[in-house]
Design a protein around this motif. Structure first.
Motif: not given
Length: 592
Positions: A368-372
């Motif tokens: 999730q952190v990579e994507n956002i």
């Protein structure tokens, strides 16, 4: 009796007393450039005094604490006092190399002399004694004129040896041209001991010395900020535990230095990840944060335990930087965060806050952190905005312990943020050019697109799935389908020849291709390139030239179902392929 006394002292008067640098202090870290600057500044001032008016040269301050036996324990300034002592040894030895029986009696006593112990007995002492093990007795060897070729290969011992040898070289450079002019060298010695001055702040107790150290350095004296924070830990630690604290602190700093990470940046993200109400904290405010009465409660009762937590967190932080989890095992999403930007550490604060999560939840948090994070960078979200959100998420994430709580965290915090940025993400991607992002990010984007298709077809265990294969592998290159420097014959075939340069830069005109194939299609027509693309193992590239079909509804067939194949390559083809890649990107980066 005053507990704090300040004196202006010449170097000569300074070395009327005896000093010890305790084992818990920072080792000797000055390297050639620091030693050179120290000597040359003093020599330059000496050389400018030919007119007769002799000026003083100020080299700063040192802080010492008086020990029961009358020795001075150096709390701050050991780099300068050690270097000044080495200069005296170097002058003594240089004089004797010029003329064997040449000596200065006072100089000899400034290096070592007889003192008395607490019982009144005579005792021989060196004016400066280094008690930390890393020094390996090298200062005593220099004072005794022993062979330095066999000293241990520790950083401090080598730094001190190098300082001594460098000062000898500078003495030779300064005075060697004077045809062995001993009077001039002695004149320099006199200037060094009488006119080079410093302020010695003397305290009666170690606690007073540490407080003075903190106060002076908090007002702008040049010192590494990390040492100031360490000093706060020492102020709360019993002296018998200093060596334990020092070793743990050194281990933490060494971990960060080996990773080429700024310790103060780490401390900032540690604080943001761990504590409340610190959204506006900047690096220059870290010392103030630690020294405030409220925040002292986090470490004052058990500084050793606090530094243990710092040490554990530093190791996790460095692992995350290296694309690994807290156990040191590879994590594909952490690797991808590094690939997005190797310089930006901001996402790591969220991962530090969430490192206590169950393993599956932590892996999902990384995804999730990579994507956002990528979405924010791509859409040029102001850094201050998404750092504020990351800090707020840290506060919420610290409360999460169960998978259901983690699911709620994603639903209520990260998903709404993706919703806000989704439209800008799609618009930006649809217009993306290779000049719109750094080269490393462009490679990351193409790699993620290519990886997604291959992984959909072959599964996550496929031999070419690792993103490193696409990003770092020199055997895979960025291919411009419409050549970067087209021949006039190829340019004339393009439907919008006047706009060809802008189309060449579009994401829709780019793909990844094996180097061996790419070398064979440089500046070829699309018809020739298309045939070569069919030989690629990368399905996203292979599909440009042919509709890949393995059987009926196999994983490969499903993976390439929405990929377009092209008969000709013109502006409309590039637009269509960019639209296709944008649809793919929304799936890959999980945009609503």
């Amino acid at each position: 009796m005053a507990t704090i006394e300040s004196q202006d002292l010449s170097i000569g008067k300074l070395f009327n007393d005896f000093y010890v640098v305790p084992s818990y202090q920072r080792e000797y870290v000055w390297e050639k450039e620091h030693v050179t600057e120290f000597f040359q500044d003093i020599y330059g001032e000496f050389s400018s005094n030919d007119s007769g008016a002799v000026s003083e040269y100020f080299i700063g301050s040192i802080i010492v604490c008086v020990l029961p036996d009358g020795l001075y324990e150096v709390i701050d300034g050991q780099q300068r006092i050690t270097t000044a002592y080495v200069v005296l040894c170097a002058i003594r030895d240089y004089l004797q190399e010029i003329k064997q029986d040449e000596s200065i009696e006072l100089l000899t006593s400034q290096i070592a002399s007889t003192d008395i112990d607490e019982e009144g007995n005579n005792v021989f002492r060196y004016r400066v004694t280094l008690q930390y093990a890393d020094s390996c007795g090298v200062l005593e060897k220099i004072a005794q004129k022993e062979d330095l070729n066999k000293i241990p290969n520790t950083s401090s011992a080598q730094n001190i040896k190098n300082a001594y040898e460098e000062i000898k070289k500078m003495l030779d450079s300064a005075f060697g041209q004077s045809h062995l002019d001993i009077p001039t060298i002695k004149k320099f010695y006199a200037y060094f001991t009488k006119n080079v001055v410093l302020v010695r702040v003397k305290t009666a107790t170690l606690a007073d010395a540490l407080r003075v150290f903190a106060t002076i350095n908090n007002r702008g004296v040049n010192l590494d900020a990390i040492d100031l924070v360490k000093n706060l830990m020492f102020m709360e630690t019993p002296k018998k535990e200093y060596d334990i604290l020092k070793q743990k602190w050194k281990t933490m700093v060494d971990i960060l230095f080996r990773a080429k990470e700024n310790p103060m940046r780490f401390l900032r993200y540690f604080i943001l990840a761990r504590y409340e109400n610190v959204e506006a904290l900047k690096e220059n405010g870290i010392y103030g944060w630690f020294s405030s009465k409220t925040n002292k409660t986090y470490y004052e009762n058990n500084p050793i335990a606090f530094v243990d937590e710092l040490l554990e967190t530093a190791q996790a932080y460095v692992n995350f930087m290296d694309g690994k989890d807290i156990e040191g095992k590879k994590n594909r999403y952490l690797e991808n965060i590094r690939n997005i930007s190797s310089a930006v550490r901001m996402p790591l604060m969220i991962l530090l806050s969430g490192r206590h999560l169950p393993k599956d939840c932590f892996v999902e948090l990384c995804r999730q952190v990579e994507n956002i994070f990528f979405a924010y960078l791509l859409t040029r979200e102001p850094t201050s905005n998404f750092e504020r959100r990351f800090t707020q998420w840290c506060s919420e994430l610290r409360k999460v312990t169960q998978p259901v709580e983690f699911s709620n965290f994603i639903t209520h915090h990260i998903q709404p943020e993706k919703q806000k940025v989704a439209a800008r993400f799609e618009l930006t991607f649809s217009k993306l050019e290779e000049s719109s992002v750094p080269k490393s990010q462009l490679r990351y984007i193409l790699a993620k697109l290519t990886q997604y298709v291959d992984e959909s077809a072959y599964g996550s265990d496929g031999s070419i799935i690792d993103l490193k294969t696409y990003i770092n592998n020199k055997q895979v290159e960025v291919e411009h389908i419409q050549p970067q420097n087209p021949l006039s014959s190829i340019k004339d075939l393009f439907d919008k020849p006047k706009d060809i340069d802008s189309y060449i830069k579009r994401l829709g005109n780019l793909t990844l291709l094996e180097k061996t194939i790419n070398a064979s299609v440089v500046n070829k027509t699309f018809e020739e390139k298309k045939e070569a693309y069919t030989k690629s193992r990368l399905l996203l590239t292979r599909s440009i030239g042919e509709k890949v079909k393995i059987g009926k509804n196999t994983a490969v067939d499903r993976a390439v179902k929405e990929l377009e194949t092209f008969e000709i390559w013109n502006s409309k083809s590039i637009d269509r392929r960019q639209e296709m890649l944008t649809r793919l990107a929304k799936k890959i980066w999980d945009m609503p």
